[in-house]
Motif scaffolding. Structure first.
Motif, PDB file in Angstrom:
ATOM      1  N   ILE A 197       0.859  -1.188   0.000  1.00 36.68           N
ATOM      2  CA  ILE A 197       0.000   0.000   0.000  1.00 36.68           C
ATOM      3  C   ILE A 197       0.893   1.236   0.000  1.00 36.68           C
ATOM      4  O   ILE A 197       1.780   1.368   0.852  1.00 36.68           O
ATOM      5  CB  ILE A 197      -0.949  -0.035   1.221  1.00 36.68           C
ATOM      6  CG1 ILE A 197      -1.774  -1.332   1.171  1.00 36.68           C
ATOM      7  CG2 ILE A 197      -1.844   1.208   1.238  1.00 36.68           C
ATOM      8  CD1 ILE A 197      -2.781  -1.510   2.278  1.00 36.68           C
ATOM      9  N   PRO A 198       0.718   2.102  -0.983  1.00 37.16           N
ATOM     10  CA  PRO A 198       1.668   3.211  -1.183  1.00 37.16           C
ATOM     11  C   PRO A 198       1.841   4.103   0.044  1.00 37.16           C
ATOM     12  O   PRO A 198       2.952   4.496   0.376  1.00 37.16           O
ATOM     13  CB  PRO A 198       1.069   3.975  -2.355  1.00 37.16           C
ATOM     14  CG  PRO A 198       0.301   2.942  -3.118  1.00 37.16           C
ATOM     15  CD  PRO A 198      -0.272   2.019  -2.073  1.00 37.16           C
ATOM     16  N   ASN A 199       0.718   4.477   0.680  1.00 32.06           N
ATOM     17  CA  ASN A 199       0.817   5.198   1.945  1.00 32.06           C
ATOM     18  C   ASN A 199       1.601   6.507   1.888  1.00 32.06           C
ATOM     19  O   ASN A 199       2.467   6.766   2.744  1.00 32.06           O
ATOM     20  CB  ASN A 199       1.447   4.288   3.016  1.00 32.06           C
ATOM     21  CG  ASN A 199       0.405   3.498   3.766  1.00 32.06           C
ATOM     22  OD1 ASN A 199      -0.590   4.066   4.239  1.00 32.06           O
ATOM     23  ND2 ASN A 199       0.613   2.207   3.887  1.00 32.06           N
ATOM     24  N   PHE A 256       3.905   8.522  -4.922  1.00 28.58           N
ATOM     25  CA  PHE A 256       4.458   7.181  -5.147  1.00 28.58           C
ATOM     26  C   PHE A 256       3.577   6.378  -6.099  1.00 28.58           C
ATOM     27  O   PHE A 256       3.537   5.150  -6.033  1.00 28.58           O
ATOM     28  CB  PHE A 256       4.665   6.448  -3.817  1.00 28.58           C
ATOM     29  CG  PHE A 256       5.262   7.345  -2.764  1.00 28.58           C
ATOM     30  CD1 PHE A 256       6.542   7.849  -2.937  1.00 28.58           C
ATOM     31  CD2 PHE A 256       4.539   7.732  -1.663  1.00 28.58           C
ATOM     32  CE1 PHE A 256       7.088   8.715  -2.011  1.00 28.58           C
ATOM     33  CE2 PHE A 256       5.075   8.606  -0.724  1.00 28.58           C
ATOM     34  CZ  PHE A 256       6.353   9.098  -0.892  1.00 28.58           C
ATOM     35  N   TYR A 370       2.508   1.552  -8.423  1.00 27.44           N
ATOM     36  CA  TYR A 370       3.123   1.997  -7.176  1.00 27.44           C
ATOM     37  C   TYR A 370       4.626   1.994  -7.414  1.00 27.44           C
ATOM     38  O   TYR A 370       5.160   1.046  -7.990  1.00 27.44           O
ATOM     39  CB  TYR A 370       2.736   1.069  -6.011  1.00 27.44           C
ATOM     40  CG  TYR A 370       3.626   1.217  -4.786  1.00 27.44           C
ATOM     41  CD1 TYR A 370       3.730   2.451  -4.141  1.00 27.44           C
ATOM     42  CD2 TYR A 370       4.365   0.147  -4.296  1.00 27.44           C
ATOM     43  CE1 TYR A 370       4.564   2.594  -3.039  1.00 27.44           C
ATOM     44  CE2 TYR A 370       5.186   0.286  -3.188  1.00 27.44           C
ATOM     45  CZ  TYR A 370       5.289   1.509  -2.561  1.00 27.44           C
ATOM     46  OH  TYR A 370       6.113   1.665  -1.478  1.00 27.44           O
TER      47      TYR A 370
ATOM     48  N   ARG B 136       7.726   8.894   4.294  1.00 31.98           N
ATOM     49  CA  ARG B 136       7.692   7.926   3.193  1.00 31.98           C
ATOM     50  C   ARG B 136       8.630   8.364   2.064  1.00 31.98           C
ATOM     51  O   ARG B 136       8.822   7.626   1.111  1.00 31.98           O
ATOM     52  CB  ARG B 136       6.248   7.812   2.704  1.00 31.98           C
ATOM     53  CG  ARG B 136       5.932   6.622   1.805  1.00 31.98           C
ATOM     54  CD  ARG B 136       6.139   5.275   2.458  1.00 31.98           C
ATOM     55  NE  ARG B 136       5.318   4.240   1.849  1.00 31.98           N
ATOM     56  CZ  ARG B 136       5.531   2.939   2.019  1.00 31.98           C
ATOM     57  NH1 ARG B 136       6.541   2.502   2.776  1.00 31.98           N
ATOM     58  NH2 ARG B 136       4.746   2.049   1.466  1.00 31.98           N
TER      59      ARG B 136
END
Lengths: 788, 161
Positions: A197-199, A256, A370, B136
């Protein structure tokens, strides 16, 4: 200083971010703004018997509740996909409708059923809980391979066996089978490249603002490509005229890949705003983001690689089931096919390759690009095969790679390398990056340490990954032939203001990549002016003519090249004006350091003077238009092909199964580098995501299609104390086909790193005879393997 | 049923009636317009909303606005001193400790708390202190360097003073 290219210039955009002055979509408040909450199916597969909104609408402060029935009755279309992949027999892929709100059936946990609009976020949420939906739960399937088996529940009635398409690429299967039949050794791996999951840390958000007085719409959205979102939303979903719609993607907190796509919520807030004549804001909370952002990867694969007795690769045969989720997201069909199958050559001279992919619908959220998108899956497959083969054939893994590398070529004196899987690599020197990485790691010394450690019961391992990727997407005619429904050029406009200051409008979008710095370096360097005189503008369809956005590591290679094209036109026109002012011929002028000089003299005119003259053309070349403002479309001649060598060193705790990443060495070749600081940062971030997939991350759907780890409490992402500082270096092999010689750095770290880590763990576990474990390599999984 | 709170934010005193269920982060963002504090999750795991309450790092999504009554709050907007960046702000810029910028305010506030407690942290201590803040984009590599930069700068400033 006007010499900026290649310098680690500090980022222009940082000031607003470090002072809390960034402007993200959820920060925007418009007068009269309402707030939306979306009621979502808790079931992965359910028939919707009824939706009762009366209790919700009775709550004070609720403006309106719309349901799937309202959407169906309005006659608007669903969300389209941007890529078509056909079945092997030529039939068109299955492309089921994806309504903004469903009315009959929910097809994944999180499918949108109703939208509540209220005066505040809290009221909208309270009212959302009061919308009564009667569901009849139906059997669901979440696993791609199981979904194709007889008797599996169907996601869409008109897609038998849940197949969206089947597809193959490379040499005919019979030829590959024959090559494999002659192999001295065949290495076979069956594995799952798990769903991740890119998150992005900023959850998705969208504000729709319809202004009745001018019949105009504005969409603020967390998007990586506002123009494509506008095109898809206007032309395919809502049927509203594109010139009446402005799409703004302001500061965006990471993407992402997950923010490339046109999502239903974007069209919904616009549609609701038009109905209500008020702005409508929707912001996902994290749980909602987990359920509804497009996920990545999710392949079930069997891969076989055949070798001769000397370790030369003779053939590669791959079968993959790719999970696409319940509906087709914007780029979904191309990810497991053209972005995956085309990478099967890797860095090797493999003479026969066949890759076969089945795209499958399941009762899960959409799967799409992704970071790396298809290329990490291909690289994982190849590089796991290489290290496994090395172990089985008792050949050193570095040596096995060296035996099979494509020899160096620069794409100018030596032609590009034609692969068996459609692509032609632009330039490469694969031995070079591996050699440097081995030096950095101190390979021979490590092997000695490893031996000694094993005697002490310590499990050290080293893993390799030598990867290539195809990015800088992409030549429009090529991708058009492969099924893309859009061109993949980029637009760059350079507007020189009368005072010689420069505004640059790019169709690329920065959501962390630092365009405002890198692009300004290119412009300032080429024009010989200070960077402070350059402003980069992006993310607003009303100021930027058009754009295809940022993904596929394309911003600099494609977007930067578009700007360079416009700069060339500026300099060419500027020369005409300068020649007139200097009473010289254009041929006698040279442009450097921000001025045109008559060669061999000290007679010159500066860029600012020329700019002013262009806008105050009193004494001006006859027949030349005033102004100094050019826009260009750049359509690349080829993809670009970054490559590199990654090495991981891990230690496995025998008592707990915990894997500690001790060192990570990455030598990447991304072509020419404009800003080394930013490129290094891109590599670091990419590595963390690739390492995350290897050791920590993985979306888990249970057999009922419930996402059971849909929160940060449950989904493990890399934290600061999970990672070491990285050891990185660079080799430069310029791209021969774009004006900057750049290749792209955004995805390289992710593409290369995952198999290096898994290979290192397998190397550490080799005394146990363990050859393959599924990712993520959690302590439990590793401990069980050691103790079974 | 609103409750009145009095809170000092970035040196300025405020008094507001707030709904008892209003989270501190919502109060800062929606009422005071201090949108530098971000919301990245709903489980208090991501740290994007970290601020200082009475000098201690707090995830402002885990605290109700009413709990901040009588407190002194500092957000990212209050870190620079009359236009001079805090050494942490400077460090994040100098060492490229941010990309998209969304986690950055929380990272800076958590780091401020760390350097207050431990002015000369090791890499390991920095990584442990930041394990409640997700990034991230950067892989944390340059965030560690940014905090080290600030630690060094603060220590040099103190030597001069």
């Amino acid at each position: 200083m006007t010499n900026y290219i290649g310098k680690a210039v500090k980022r222009v955009e940082d000031k607003r971010f470090i002072t809390g002055k960034g402007r993200y979509t959820d920060d925007i408040i418009l007068p009269g703004m309402t707030h939306a909450y979306i009621v979502r199916s808790p079931y992965a597969h359910a028939r919707i018997s009824s939706v009762d909104t009366s209790a919700a609408e009775a709550i004070e402060g609720v403006v309106k509740v719309f349901t799937g029935k309202d959407i169906a009755e309005s006659g608007i279309n669903g969300i389209p996909t941007g890529w078509q992949v056909n079945f092997k027999n030529g039939d068109t892929m299955k492309e089921p409708p994806h309504p903004l709100l469903v009315s009959d059936k929910a097809r994944y946990m999180g499918d949108a059923v109703a939208i509540v609009i209220a005066e505040s976020r809290e009221i909208a949420r309270d009212a959302g809980d009061m919308v009564e939906v009667e569901y009849e739960e139906l059997p669901a399937v979440a696993d791609a391979k199981k979904a194709t088996e007889a008797g599996a529940p169907l996601v869409h009635d008109d897609a038998p066996n849940n197949m969206c398409f089947d597809w193959e690429l490379g040499n005919p299967k019979a030829e590959v089978d024959e090559a494999m039949s002659k192999a001295h050794h065949i290495t076979t791996l069956e594995f799952v490249n798990q769903r991740v999951i890119p998150n992005a840390i900023e959850p998705r958000s969208a504000i729709g603002h319809f202004e009745e007085s001018s019949d105009k719409y504005t969409l603020y959205t967390t998007s990586q490509n506002p123009h494509l979102t506008r095109l898809l939303m206007c032309a395919f979903v809502l049927g509203i005229p594109e010139h009446k719609v402005r799409v703004v993607a302001p500061d965006v907190g990471g993407g992402f890949g997950s923010k490339i796509f046109h999502y239903a919520e974007e069209a919904l807030v616009i549609w609701c705003s038009q109905r209500l004549k008020r702005p409508v804001k929707w912001t996902a909370d994290r749980s909602e983001a987990f359920m509804t952002d497009a996920h990545g990867r999710d392949h079930v694969t069997k891969a076989e690689m055949g070798f001769d007795k000397d370790g030369k690769i003779m053939g590669l045969r791959v079968k993959t089931y790719a999970n696409l989720g319940a509906y087709l997201s914007t780029f979904a069909p191309c990810v497991p096919t053209w972005l995956h199958g085309t990478l099967m050559q890797g860095l090797y001279t493999t003479p026969k390759i066949n890759v076969d992919v089945t795209g499958v619908f399941t009762h899960t959220v959409m799967v799409d690009a992704y970071r790396g998108a298809g290329r990490p899956e291909a690289t994982y497959l190849l590089e796991r095969l290489m290290d496994t083969a090395a172990l089985e054939m008792k050949i050193d893994p570095a040596e096995l790679r060296r035996k099979n590398f494509i020899p160096a070529f620069d794409g100018v004196k030596q032609a590009g390398y034609q692969t068996q899987v459609a692509l032609q690599y632009d330039s490469g020197n694969y031995q070079g990056v591996l050699k440097r990485a081995l030096e950095m790691v101190g390979y021979e010394k490590f092997r000695e340490e490893q031996k000694a450690a094993r005697k002490d019961g310590k499990l050290l391992g080293i893993g390799f990954s030598t990867y290539i990727e195809a990015c800088g997407i992409a030549p429009s005619a090529v991708v058009g032939a492969l099924g893309a429904r859009a061109g993949l050029y980029e637009v760059g406009q350079v507007r020189v203001q009368p005072t010689g200051k420069v505004s640059v409008y790019t169709g690329s979008h920065s959501h962390g990549q630092g365009h405002e710095t890198t692009f300004a370096q290119v412009v300032a360097d080429r024009l010989g002016i200070p960077m402070d005189d350059v402003e980069i503008i992006h993310g607003d369809s009303e100021s930027v003519a058009f754009g295809m956005g940022t993904y596929g590591s394309r911003s600099l290679a494609v977007g930067g090249s578009a700007i360079v094209k416009s700069l060339d036109k500026i300099i060419e026109k500027g020369a005409k004006i300068a020649a007139h002012k200097l009473e010289a011929s254009e041929e006698d002028l040279e442009f450097a350091e921000g001025k045109w000089t008559v060669k061999g003299t000290d007679k010159s005119v500066g860029f600012g003077d020329v700019a002013l003259t262009a806008y105050v053309p009193h004494n001006y070349p006859a027949g030349l238009e005033p102004g100094l403002d050019f826009s260009s479309f750049y359509d690349p001649a080829n993809f670009t092909y970054p490559f590199g060598a990654h090495i991981a060193i891990v230690e496995v705790d025998q008592d707990t199964g915990k894997v500690s990443l001790k060192r990570f060495i990455a030598v990447d070749d991304v072509g020419n580098v404009i800003n080394p600081m930013i490129v290094d940062g891109q590599i670091h971030g990419g590595l963390a995501q690739g390492i995350g997939q290897a050791l920590l991350e993985g979306a888990v759907y249970d057999e009922n299609g419930q996402l059971i780890n849909g929160s940060y409490m449950d989904y493990t992402m890399p934290r600061a104390d999970d990672l070491p500082s990285f050891e990185i270096d660079r080799q430069v092999t310029p791209c021969p086909h774009n004006p900057l010689g750049v290749k792209g750095a955004g995805e390289a770290g992710t593409i290369g790193s995952t198999p290096a880590v898994v290979n290192a763990v397998m190397d550490a576990l080799s005394p146990f005879g363990i050859k393959n474990l599924e990712m993520p390599l959690t302590p439990e999984r590793v401990w069980r393997a050691m103790n079974s | 049923m609103a409750t009145t709170i009095q809170v000092t934010v970035n040196g300025k005193a405020y008094s507001h009636d707030v709904d008892p269920r209003t989270l501190l982060v919502q109060y800062l963002r929606d009422v005071l317009g201090l949108t530098g504090t971000h919301v990245g999750c709903d489980t208090s795991n991501c740290g994007a909303c970290t601020i200082l309450v009475d000098g201690k790092a707090v995830k402002s999504c885990t605290m109700l606005a009413v709990q901040a009554d009588g407190s002194e709050v500092k957000t990212i907007e209050g870190m620079a001193d009359n236009g001079t960046l805090h050494p942490l702000q400077e460090g994040f810029r100098e060492e490229h400790g941010l990309q998209c910028g969304f986690c950055t305010p929380g990272m800076i506030m958590t780091s401020a708390d760390l350097l207050e407690r431990n002015p000369n942290p090791t890499e390991h201590e920095i990584r442990e202190a930041l394990e409640g803040n997700f990034c991230r984009c950067t892989g944390y590599h340059n965030i560690v360097k940014s905090v080290q930069y600030a630690a060094k700068k603060i220590s040099n400033q103190e030597k001069v003073a």
